[in-house]
Design an enzyme around this catalytic site. Structure first.
Site, PDB file in Angstrom:
ATOM      1  CG  PHE A   1      -2.035  -0.536   1.042  1.00  0.00           C
ATOM      2  CD1 PHE A   1      -3.314  -0.089   0.741  1.00  0.00           C
ATOM      3  CD2 PHE A   1      -2.155  -2.087   1.502  1.00  0.00           C
ATOM      4  CE1 PHE A   1      -4.429  -0.858   0.274  1.00  0.00           C
ATOM      5  CE2 PHE A   1      -3.497  -2.594   1.468  1.00  0.00           C
ATOM      6  CZ  PHE A   1      -4.451  -2.097   0.997  1.00  0.00           C
ATOM      7  CG  ASP A   2       0.561   5.788  -1.778  1.00  0.00           C
ATOM      8  OD1 ASP A   2       1.944   6.374  -1.529  1.00  0.00           O
ATOM      9  OD2 ASP A   2      -0.216   6.502  -2.155  1.00  0.00           O
ATOM     10  CG  LEU A   3       0.924   7.069   4.528  1.00  0.00           C
ATOM     11  CD1 LEU A   3      -0.156   6.347   5.517  1.00  0.00           C
ATOM     12  CD2 LEU A   3       2.192   7.533   5.494  1.00  0.00           C
ATOM     13  CG  ASP A   4       1.390  11.096   1.947  1.00  0.00           C
ATOM     14  OD1 ASP A   4       0.994  10.726   3.023  1.00  0.00           O
ATOM     15  OD2 ASP A   4       2.320  11.223   1.352  1.00  0.00           O
TER      16      ASP A   4
ATOM     17  CB  VAL B   1      -3.147  -0.712  -3.385  1.00  0.00           C
ATOM     18  CG1 VAL B   1      -4.384   0.235  -3.450  1.00  0.00           C
ATOM     19  CG2 VAL B   1      -3.676  -2.264  -3.435  1.00  0.00           C
TER      20      VAL B   1
END
Length: 216
Positions: free
Chosen positions: A9-12, A166
């Site tokens: 997963f990406d964060l921002d 993602v």
């Protein structure tokens, strides 16, 4: 789409709405270094990509001149910016459902890892993740491709066919492709459908509530 076992997963723009803190940090950085900027909307482009890339793209600040800008950005972000942030509604429930479905969740963000861990702990998201990976403060790991490669080195590359990224921006898609992974783009973040399709996203998820469906 089949079931994925490892989900990066990406964060921002993927787990949290972080624009306010990032934009305020950029404004502080620019002002401290003698650049006046009034257009906050323009600075939304800084959400997601590595800071040094955006500084060069939008202000012509070459890499060898970015150090004071990055230092000032971190100065504000460390003090206030990281809390000017909130988790997208439904994200904890989606992550819990993925864990219940047998997925291993991993964070791969262009944000410095020290800040990523702080944010994930603060918003009680770290408990869902097997590993939290981000960029390095010294710049040796900065691009999304480099971050994903670093994360894969930590978790092992033996199951690439079961992995997916993602994210909400083209950098997530391109970074994943550099490492042989597909990327599912999300439309609730800061990127557009056109951007994600142009970059080569394997699929595009319209909302947080649909994430388990796309990944399981």
């Amino acid at each position: 789409m089949g079931k994925y076992t490892y989900i990066l997963f990406d964060l921002d723009g993927t787990l949290t709405q972080s624009a306010e803190g990032i934009v305020n940090s950029v404004l502080y950085s620019l002002k401290k270094n003698g650049i006046k900027e009034q257009d906050r909307e323009k600075l939304l482009e800084f959400v997601g990509p590595p800071l040094k890339d955006s500084l060069e793209k939008y202000y012509g600040i070459t890499e060898e001149r970015t150090a004071p800008f990055i230092d000032a950005f971190h100065e504000y972000f460390r003090e206030r910016g990281w809390k000017e942030n909130r988790v997208y509604e439904g994200i904890p429930q989606a992550l819990a459902k993925l864990k219940e479905g047998g997925c291993r969740l991993v964070l791969a963000t262009s944000k410095p890892e020290i800040f990523a861990k702080q944010i994930m702990d603060y918003f009680d998201l770290a408990k869902y993740f097997d590993f939290i990976g981000g960029s390095s403060m010294d710049g040796t790991v900065s691009s999304k491709g480099e971050v994903i490669s670093y994360v894969l080195d930590q978790i092992g590359r033996g199951h690439l066919e079961e992995m997916v990224m993602v994210g909400d921006r083209e950098h997530d898609v391109k970074g994943a492709r550099e490492n042989g992974l597909p990327c599912i783009g999300v439309l609730y973040g800061y990127g557009t459908r056109a951007e994600l399709e142009r970059a080569g996203a394997a699929a595009i998820c319209p909302g947080v509530d649909r994430l388990p469906e796309y990944l399981l």
